[in-house]
Design a protein around this motif. Structure first.
Motif, mmCIF file in Angstrom:
data_model
loop_
_atom_site.group_PDB
_atom_site.id
_atom_site.type_symbol
_atom_site.label_atom_id
_atom_site.label_comp_id
_atom_site.label_asym_id
_atom_site.label_seq_id
_atom_site.Cartn_x
_atom_site.Cartn_y
_atom_site.Cartn_z
ATOM 1 N N LYS A 1 0.857 -1.181 0.000
ATOM 2 C CA LYS A 1 0.000 0.000 0.000
ATOM 3 C C LYS A 1 0.894 1.233 0.000
ATOM 4 C CE LYS A 1 -2.651 0.525 3.571
ATOM 5 N NZ LYS A 1 -3.796 0.445 4.499
ATOM 6 N N ILE A 2 0.713 2.105 -1.001
ATOM 7 C CA ILE A 2 1.559 3.283 -1.168
ATOM 8 C C ILE A 2 0.691 4.531 -1.056
ATOM 9 C CG2 ILE A 2 3.174 4.484 -2.681
ATOM 10 C CD1 ILE A 2 3.644 1.750 -4.067
ATOM 11 N N ASN A 3 0.935 5.323 -0.020
ATOM 12 C CA ASN A 3 0.211 6.570 0.152
ATOM 13 C C ASN A 3 0.879 7.677 -0.666
ATOM 14 O OD1 ASN A 3 -1.809 5.704 2.022
ATOM 15 N ND2 ASN A 3 -0.246 5.674 3.622
ATOM 16 N N MET A 4 0.067 8.431 -1.364
ATOM 17 C CA MET A 4 0.515 9.552 -2.206
ATOM 18 C C MET A 4 1.671 9.141 -3.125
ATOM 19 S SD MET A 4 -1.612 11.902 -1.633
ATOM 20 C CE MET A 4 -0.839 13.185 -2.597
ATOM 21 N N PRO A 5 1.440 8.191 -4.035
ATOM 22 C CA PRO A 5 2.490 7.819 -4.989
ATOM 23 C C PRO A 5 2.854 8.974 -5.920
ATOM 24 C CG PRO A 5 0.401 6.844 -5.607
ATOM 25 C CD PRO A 5 0.188 7.459 -4.267
ATOM 26 N N HIS A 6 1.921 9.902 -6.129
ATOM 27 C CA HIS A 6 2.171 11.119 -6.910
ATOM 28 C C HIS A 6 1.569 12.300 -6.162
ATOM 29 C CE1 HIS A 6 3.791 9.540 -10.753
ATOM 30 N NE2 HIS A 6 3.112 8.449 -10.427
ATOM 31 N N GLU A 7 1.971 13.488 -6.569
ATOM 32 C CA GLU A 7 1.468 14.696 -5.933
ATOM 33 C C GLU A 7 0.171 15.193 -6.553
ATOM 34 O OE1 GLU A 7 4.556 17.591 -6.037
ATOM 35 O OE2 GLU A 7 5.938 16.407 -4.796
ATOM 36 N N ASP A 8 -0.243 14.587 -7.673
ATOM 37 C CA ASP A 8 -1.490 14.970 -8.332
ATOM 38 C C ASP A 8 -2.171 13.705 -8.849
ATOM 39 O OD1 ASP A 8 -3.539 16.468 -9.388
ATOM 40 O OD2 ASP A 8 -2.214 17.917 -10.377
ATOM 41 N N HIS A 9 -3.297 13.859 -9.532
ATOM 42 C CA HIS A 9 -4.092 12.726 -9.995
ATOM 43 C C HIS A 9 -3.265 11.812 -10.905
ATOM 44 C CE1 HIS A 9 -7.942 14.356 -8.508
ATOM 45 N NE2 HIS A 9 -7.413 15.538 -8.816
ATOM 46 N N ILE A 10 -3.459 10.505 -10.733
ATOM 47 C CA ILE A 10 -2.830 9.520 -11.615
ATOM 48 C C ILE A 10 -3.700 9.373 -12.858
ATOM 49 C CG2 ILE A 10 -2.213 7.082 -11.871
ATOM 50 C CD1 ILE A 10 -1.387 7.053 -8.969
ATOM 51 N N THR A 11 -3.117 9.573 -14.020
ATOM 52 C CA THR A 11 -3.863 9.540 -15.282
ATOM 53 C C THR A 11 -3.822 8.183 -15.962
ATOM 54 O OG1 THR A 11 -1.900 10.370 -16.428
ATOM 55 C CG2 THR A 11 -3.517 11.998 -15.693
#
Length: 766
Positions: free
Chosen positions: A372-382
């Motif tokens: 489980k990875i919290n906040m893998p990116h700083e914005d929406h994953i497309t």
């Protein structure tokens, strides 16, 4: 001519017809042509030869309740033009119409009005609730209505969750109503029990409420039904209830409020974010299911296999609450891994993002959470995609985000003597001039990774993660991206938001061809070079199937759907087909499914309408497809030989009988169930008349040369013989060679005709 009025299942349609079905065998019995658009249909028991329907006249939102008289006839298509007006200004929903005890009255609700029409007095009473102008009564709107089966009592549901019980409504001044209130939101449907001692209600709370003796204190609940209750019905015996739900589900419930059975179709969610995927292990269709879940749906058996709880939180059905949404999912490593992305955003600056990776457990035959990875990116994953190359040594996952980066995640093993630790970590982060990353995909062999940054496509080496080349056509932001397969693996395709489809050659690093096409869905076939593209036009959605090496489409199907097609997927066949027609060759190895905006799942059938047999037709042909059992080897071959001999004998027979399969009377007799057939006396005469041969002789031009017309006219036969026209066998010199033909007398011919009528076909079986 007498024909009893048949019973069965009635249906109505916008095409202006009412159809009577045998719901056991699925056979269409009759079609009544009304001629106007029908929005709802009612078949109360007191109306023996008529039904009630909702139609709209002149203005689009003005609906009327009319009585339609159904004529009694043996024909399959009958005109039913006799309409009688009953009520005006009603709602088109069938839940807003209800018939009273013994059919004495009918109640209809719309907006803030309750209308009651009395059939005997032919009068209408109308009752009004305070309108929405007053904030206190802002949600008094009627939503549904039900009538007590034995008493003069009408129950109405409302937007504010209240239920009103109306009595003494035959008097406009002395009417009264009482309120029941438990639902916090709109009451979707109401239904009385057969005895009338209980009232059932349901709504968005997903709870079935039973109000006993119409009292506020005496109520029972059946909670956690999973989705909004849309409809409630009660069996004629009163021992079962049935609810239908907004997620395409039907629940059968016992009288004691215990669920007996669940009939679950393809779950309809508020919106499909994950798209359509195929589980490599079960070949099931995977997409968003009930809130926070992925549903695994078997296309072969047309039923749901199971739901996988991704979010793992209790769902609260509140429209004002911002829910956690399951937005992305992808399978990798031939079904061994599953990646999911979930997000929740209450404000623009408050994004909650979580990525989970699930591993398939062979013991439990299910997916278990691994990382489980919290906040893998700083914005929406497309976008996210696995490297599914056969020779891939290490599981690899790539995610693209609006934060301008794509990340490469790999599976690492940090196990030691104390514990086993296998999880996913970030191995590489890539970007291109701070543009938003919108799409990503691997080549078939896994050697290249394509990532689109708005209008620019970048190609990366998956071994070193070095940027190899870029493509930029300035044709708009890239909406879809995919590599070619098999012999077309050297091509890369991209569809832009400005309606341009581009094909690049990876060997020459140049644009191969481009076409103006507003592509909404682009899916490659995993087992061929074919690519399916669905474009959107003002009329509907069109399908184009092509190979990247050839700009000319292999197959074009216009207007596959009047609404927008949102997702599509190729489903590999277990056994490849061998279609030779150009229209079907692209379906040899895979079948294409697509999902519309209204969440209707559609596919392409290779069978013609004539080949789609009804269940009854299959039963009639069941004898032809019997298994090769020992009895078949003993009797089957003997019967087959007997049939062949019989066919040869019949071909040489002089008397030509009519073909029974083309006679409507025989078809109707054999295909219609016995409990819906007309009277036997009517059928008998019709059946016998259909077997008789016509007395009318053919004209001189139609009669062949081998028929002796003069002998037929001069023969003085009996009345029974005159009812048949027989063909005299051709005995010319061509067939007999030089044999001498004996000329028969009229008496001898008359004697021979008697023998012709005797059936000697049983001799062939000896």
């Amino acid at each position: 001519m007498h024909c009893e009025f048949p019973k069965g299942l009635y249906s109505c349609s916008f095409d202006g017809t009412i159809k009577l079905w045998d719901y056991i065998d699925g056979i269409l019995i009759k079609t009544f042509i009304v001629g106007c658009k029908l929005h709802a249909l009612f078949t109360p028991t007191h109306a023996e030869d008529s039904v009630f329907a909702i139609i709209n006249k002149e203005k689009p939102d003005i609906f009327q309740l009319v009585s339609v008289k159904l004529p009694k006839s043996s024909s399959q298509e009958i005109e039913a033009k006799e309409l009688s007006f009953v009520l005006d200004y009603i709602n088109q929903s069938p839940k807003c119409i209800a018939f009273g005890s013994e059919g004495e009255y009918v109640a209809a609700v719309r907006d803030f009005y309750l209308s009651v029409y009395f059939f005997k007095k032919k009068t209408t009473s109308r009752f009004t609730l305070p309108s929405s102008r007053n904030k206190k009564h802002s949600k008094n709107n009627f939503t549904c209505v039900a009538c007590h089966p034995k008493e003069d009592c009408i129950a109405s549901g409302h937007m504010d969750g209240k239920i009103r019980l109306w009595r003494n409504f035959n008097d406009d001044k002395k009417y009264t109503y009482t309120c029941l209130h438990w639902h916090h939101d709109v009451v979707m449907d109401l239904a009385f029990s057969v005895s009338g001692t209980s009232l059932l209600s349901g709504g968005r709370e997903s709870v079935l409420v039973e109000w006993r003796d119409a009292a506020e204190k005496n109520k029972e609940f059946l909670p956690r039904l999973g989705a909004t209750i849309e409809h409630i019905s009660v069996s004629p015996a009163g021992d079962l209830f049935c609810t239908s739900h907004s997620d395409n589900k039907i629940i059968v419930i016992h009288r004691n409020l215990e669920a007996s059975a669940v009939i679950q179709g393809l779950v309809k969610d508020r919106s499909i974010f994950t798209g359509l995927m195929i589980d490599p292990r079960t070949k099931a269709l995977v997409l968003n299911g009930k809130p926070g879940h992925l549903q695994f749906y078997s296309l072969q058996s047309d039923k749901q296999l199971y739901n996988l709880d991704i979010i793992q939180q209790e769902y609260i059905n509140d429209y004002g609450l911002i829910q956690i949404e399951l937005t992305k999912a992808a399978f990798g490593c031939f079904g061994n891994w599953l990646a999911t992305v979930e997000q929740r955003q209450e404000k623009e600056t408050e994004l909650e993002l979580q990525m989970k990776l699930w591993i398939f457990n062979k013991k439990t035959q299910g997916f278990i959470l691994n990382t489980k990875i919290n906040m893998p990116h700083e914005d929406h994953i497309t976008a996210l995609c696995f490297c599914n190359a056969e020779k891939s040594e290490q599981p690899t996952l790539v995610t693209a985000s609006k934060d301008g980066h794509f990340k490469v995640w790999i599976l690492t093993d940090d196990s030691d003597i104390y514990k086993k630790a296998v999880g996913w970590t970030c191995d590489f982060v890539g970007s291109y001039h701070k543009y938003q990353a919108t799409n990503c995909c691997f080549s078939e062999d896994g050697s290249l990774l394509a990532v689109s940054f708005e209008e620019i496509v970048t190609i990366w080496d998956s071994g070193t993660w070095e940027l190899k080349c870029t493509f930029c056509q300035r044709a708009g932001k890239i909406r879809h991206l995919c590599f070619g397969r098999l012999t077309c693996s050297k091509y890369l395709l991209g569809a832009t938001e400005n309606g341009i489809l581009c094909c690049w050659n990876l060997l020459s690093c140049a644009l191969e061809w481009s076409a103006k096409l507003n592509v909404r869905v682009m899916e490659p076939d995993p087992h061929s070079e074919n690519i399916a593209a669905v474009s959107q036009s003002s009329v509907g959605s069109d399908l184009f199937v092509f190979k990247p090496s050839e700009p000319r489409p292999l197959y074009i199907q216009k207007n596959i759907s009047r609404e927008e097609v949102q997702w599509g997927v190729f489903v590999p066949r277990d056994v490849p087909e061998s279609f030779t027609s150009e229209a079907y060759q692209w379906l040899n190895r895979s079948q294409f499914y697509f999902l519309t905006k209204s969440q209707s799942l559609l596919t392409f059938s290779t069978k013609s309408p004539e080949e789609k047999l009804t269940p009854t037709s299959k039963q009639l042909l069941a004898e032809e497809s019997l298994p090769t059992t020992p009895f078949y080897f003993i009797l089957g071959k003997h019967r087959q030989q007997w049939d062949e001999k019989l066919n040869e004998t019949l071909e040489n027979e002089l008397v030509q009988l009519p073909l029974t399969e083309n006679i409507p009377a025989i078809s109707e007799l054999l295909h219609t169930p016995a409990h819906v057939l007309p009277s036997a006396s009517f059928l008998c005469s019709m059946f016998v008349n259909s077997l008789l041969l016509s007395k009318v002789t053919k004209s001189a031009e139609e009669v062949p040369d081998d028929i002796d017309m003069e002998e037929e006219k001069e023969s003085d036969d009996s009345d029974e013989e005159n009812d048949f026209t027989e063909k005299v066998q051709d005995t010319n010199d061509t067939d007999l060679g030089e044999d001498i033909i004996h000329q028969l007398s009229k008496a001898e011919e008359k004697e021979l005709r008697k023998f012709r009528k005797v059936d000697y076909s049983w001799i062939a079986a000896l």
